[in-house]
Write a protein that holds these residues in place. Sequence first.
Motif, PDB file in Angstrom:
ATOM      1  N   VAL A   1     -23.560  46.162 -35.227  1.00 52.05           N
ATOM      2  CA  VAL A   1     -23.806  44.615 -34.108  1.00 52.05           C
ATOM      3  C   VAL A   1     -24.596  44.205 -35.459  1.00 52.05           C
ATOM      4  O   VAL A   1     -26.141  45.126 -34.125  1.00 52.05           O
ATOM      5  CB  VAL A   1     -23.682  45.381 -33.385  1.00 52.05           C
TER       6      VAL A   1
ATOM      7  N   THR B   1     -21.434  42.301 -37.583  1.00 53.12           N
ATOM      8  CA  THR B   1     -20.722  43.363 -36.889  1.00 53.12           C
ATOM      9  C   THR B   1     -19.273  43.659 -36.887  1.00 53.12           C
ATOM     10  O   THR B   1     -18.319  42.871 -37.427  1.00 53.12           O
ATOM     11  CB  THR B   1     -20.707  42.346 -35.677  1.00 53.12           C
TER      12      THR B   1
ATOM     13  N   GLN C   1     -21.247  47.709 -28.716  1.00 52.04           N
ATOM     14  CA  GLN C   1     -21.328  49.317 -30.308  1.00 52.04           C
ATOM     15  C   GLN C   1     -21.525  50.400 -28.998  1.00 52.04           C
ATOM     16  O   GLN C   1     -21.850  50.977 -28.324  1.00 52.04           O
ATOM     17  CB  GLN C   1     -23.171  49.287 -30.323  1.00 52.04           C
TER      18      GLN C   1
ATOM     19  N   THR D   1     -23.295  38.853 -32.168  1.00 42.99           N
ATOM     20  CA  THR D   1     -22.045  38.562 -31.561  1.00 42.99           C
ATOM     21  C   THR D   1     -22.288  36.316 -31.371  1.00 42.99           C
ATOM     22  O   THR D   1     -22.922  35.813 -31.552  1.00 42.99           O
ATOM     23  CB  THR D   1     -21.580  39.094 -30.392  1.00 42.99           C
TER      24      THR D   1
END
Length: 587
Positions: free
Chosen positions: A464, A563, A475, A467
């Motif tokens: 990650v 991610t 995660q 986002t």
Amino acid sequence: MKQIYNILLICMVSVSFFACQGDELGTRESVGYLRVALEQSAEVNTKADYKSKQMRVVIKNSAGVTKFETNDHTADLEGKELSLKQGEYTIEAVSNGWDGNAGADRAYYTGKTTVTIEKGKTATAKLVCSLANVKVTVAFEQAFLDKLGNGSIKVQVKTASGTLVDFDPKGTSVAYFPVSDLTVAYTVVSAAGKTNSKEQKISEVSAKDHYILNFKNQATGTGNVTVTVDPTMNQYTYDFTIDPNAKSGATLSANPWSQLAYLTATDITLDSGELSSLKFQYRPKNTDTWMDVATTVNTAASSATATLTGLTSAMVYEYQLTDGEISIAKGEFTTETEIALYNGSFEIWNKSGDTWYPETAEKAGNTTSFWNTSNPGTSQGMGAIGGAVNPTTGVTTPIHGGTYAAELKSTEKLSVFAAASLYTGSFMGLSGMSANMEFGKAFTTRPTGLHGYYKYTPAVINKVDRTPAGVTIVQGETMDQCAIFIALAKKTFTFNNKNEDQYIQYATDPNIIAYGELPSGAATEGDGYVEVNIPVKYRKHLTDQPTHIIVVCSSSKYGDYMTGGVGSTLYVDDLSLIYDGTPTIWE
């Protein structure tokens, strides 16, 4: 309504044979002498239609071998004798140089007979030549033209085979046609710019028919057609009574796709004032039969709309707004050409250096390629540190069809997450550890959907970096998702994968005219491929034309935010564009 124009020619073919005398018979074959004379029947009204000099004469023996031919009877046969062996002969005369096709003042005559030539005898044959095509005369009443004033009228007469002749008050008034059913179409444009059109079918047409088309004034109404017949002359008279000051008209527009078209009529005016009976009709160009289509009429707005479906791509169509009798306005359009998605089966793979591309060897690794991948980011420049990696490759198993499919596997390089991606566009180089890309390839047609097959096995998201707004990812717990989407755009989009300000806003960018995406990026069920149909949703106006197509497949939906889950694997095969059906409207 057959008016026998009674144009008959009687071609007198006099055949005289004179026997050879004395010992000459023993030394040569039996021959005779043929004298040919073309004579005009007293019953024939030829005027300028017939010229004997134009007659082509061909004489053949019983085996079909031509023994004599001429394109000029007057010069080569008149007053002369031919020597022929005894036997049977076919004599045929036709209008020299003409084949029966339409043309101003071009009548076509033909006749045929046989004659037997006997040794020592005289044979006489009569060859009757008659009109073999159809005569059409168009006349415009002066009272009609006076009232038409600065307006115009155009008359077209055509056969089922496509022979067409235009008539107007200052041009052609007489033409000859091959024997075929006829269509008479006229278009009147009033001095006010309003247009009325109508077609009249003429069937059971025969050789020697003469059709007289009179266009006359009608003070009120939309007009009609009356027919009178002179059976003694094979003569048919059609009287078209038309109001030259008709006020009916409309402004037409068409929005053609590949298999459908949206028709619109605005500013409709009608002599009767009653719009509810109006309807659209259409047909492929150069065909005869109009087809009705369900039409929505808005009397308050003086407009009408209709949607045509089931059309053929890359075809020219005619359409009209009509009250069932008179064409209020006419137009035409050409449907879009359906363009296949290049290498959508992913059968083409080639390597340039250490990088794999779903392209030909000539285009692999350059900006002319249609498809590109994220591979250059992990196999070139600084991305190649520690060894080249290709997250997107062609594989022979599992596949849906053909020999290859595309495998997209999210990976990690130097502790940096690298989603596998496949997209229509160009890789524009690296900026440190970030990539510059261009989405979009030239494309000008409008599909209604994207069809294909995919298989997805996600991993837990273990990397990650960032986002998107409104998305929650835990995660080590949240499962990864794949992404497949299509967009039609009016430009290309260039961006850096670490610069969120440059990311495409598909929902709000006015340069995106249509968009569709995989409904769910979750794992597929079963061990095989899953079929998917992604509707392409268009903005409500449905009139914008794309210049580029964007198709993107990714093994990690949020890979552009660095991610996703290492090991998430997406297989894609046999992608194709859908063109049938009506488009989905973007809500």
